[in-house]
Write a protein that holds these residues in place. Sequence first.
Motif, PDB file in Angstrom:
ATOM      1  N   UNK A  92      56.425  75.202  76.014  1.00  0.00           N
ATOM      2  CA  UNK A  92      56.160  75.666  74.645  1.00  0.00           C
ATOM      3  C   UNK A  92      57.181  76.719  74.178  1.00  0.00           C
ATOM      4  N   UNK A  93      58.444  76.367  74.357  1.00  0.00           N
ATOM      5  CA  UNK A  93      59.535  77.257  73.971  1.00  0.00           C
ATOM      6  C   UNK A  93      60.057  76.892  72.594  1.00  0.00           C
ATOM      7  N   UNK A  94      60.700  77.842  71.957  1.00  0.00           N
ATOM      8  CA  UNK A  94      61.270  77.603  70.636  1.00  0.00           C
ATOM      9  C   UNK A  94      62.794  77.515  70.752  1.00  0.00           C
ATOM     10  N   UNK A  95      63.325  76.350  70.345  1.00  0.00           N
ATOM     11  CA  UNK A  95      64.776  76.161  70.384  1.00  0.00           C
ATOM     12  C   UNK A  95      65.449  77.161  69.453  1.00  0.00           C
ATOM     13  N   UNK A  96      66.559  77.717  69.889  1.00  0.00           N
ATOM     14  CA  UNK A  96      67.270  78.707  69.100  1.00  0.00           C
ATOM     15  C   UNK A  96      66.773  80.127  69.312  1.00  0.00           C
ATOM     16  N   UNK A  97      65.653  80.265  70.007  1.00  0.00           N
ATOM     17  CA  UNK A  97      65.111  81.584  70.338  1.00  0.00           C
ATOM     18  C   UNK A  97      64.961  81.695  71.860  1.00  0.00           C
TER      19      UNK A  97
END
Length: 113
Positions: free
Chosen positions: A102-107
Motif C-alpha cells: 500500500x505504497x504511493x508511487x512518487x512518495x
Amino acid sequence: RLAAIQEKVLKNWTQFTIWNAGKQGRKFFRDLDEENRKKVTAFCDVDTKKIEKGFYIFENSPLKKKPKIPIVHFSKASKPFIICMKLDLTGGKFEENLASLKLKEGVDYFHFN
C-alpha cells in the motif's frame, strides 16, 4: 537518468531500500555517488537464495571497510524504495507484492529500470 534521480529524489531522502538484490539493483547501488550509497539501508527481494545469503558486500569500494548491505524479504523492508525491476516480467507477482505494501508511487517509491 541516474544523475536525475539522485538530484530530484535521493537528495531529499536520508535513507532508502533498493528493491532487487539482483544484477540491476547491485549495478544501481554501485553507480550511485558515495553520499547516496551511504543512504542505502538494505536490498529487498523475494529470492530465498539472495535473502539467505544475508548481505551484499561492495568489494570494489575504495573504502577500507567494504560496505555490507543487508538483503531482506520485501515484506520486512523499510520505505522509501527505489525499484530496479522491469514491470510485467513476473506474471503480475511483483505488482501484487508491491500493491500489498500500500505504497504511493512518487512518495514511497520510484521506479528506476
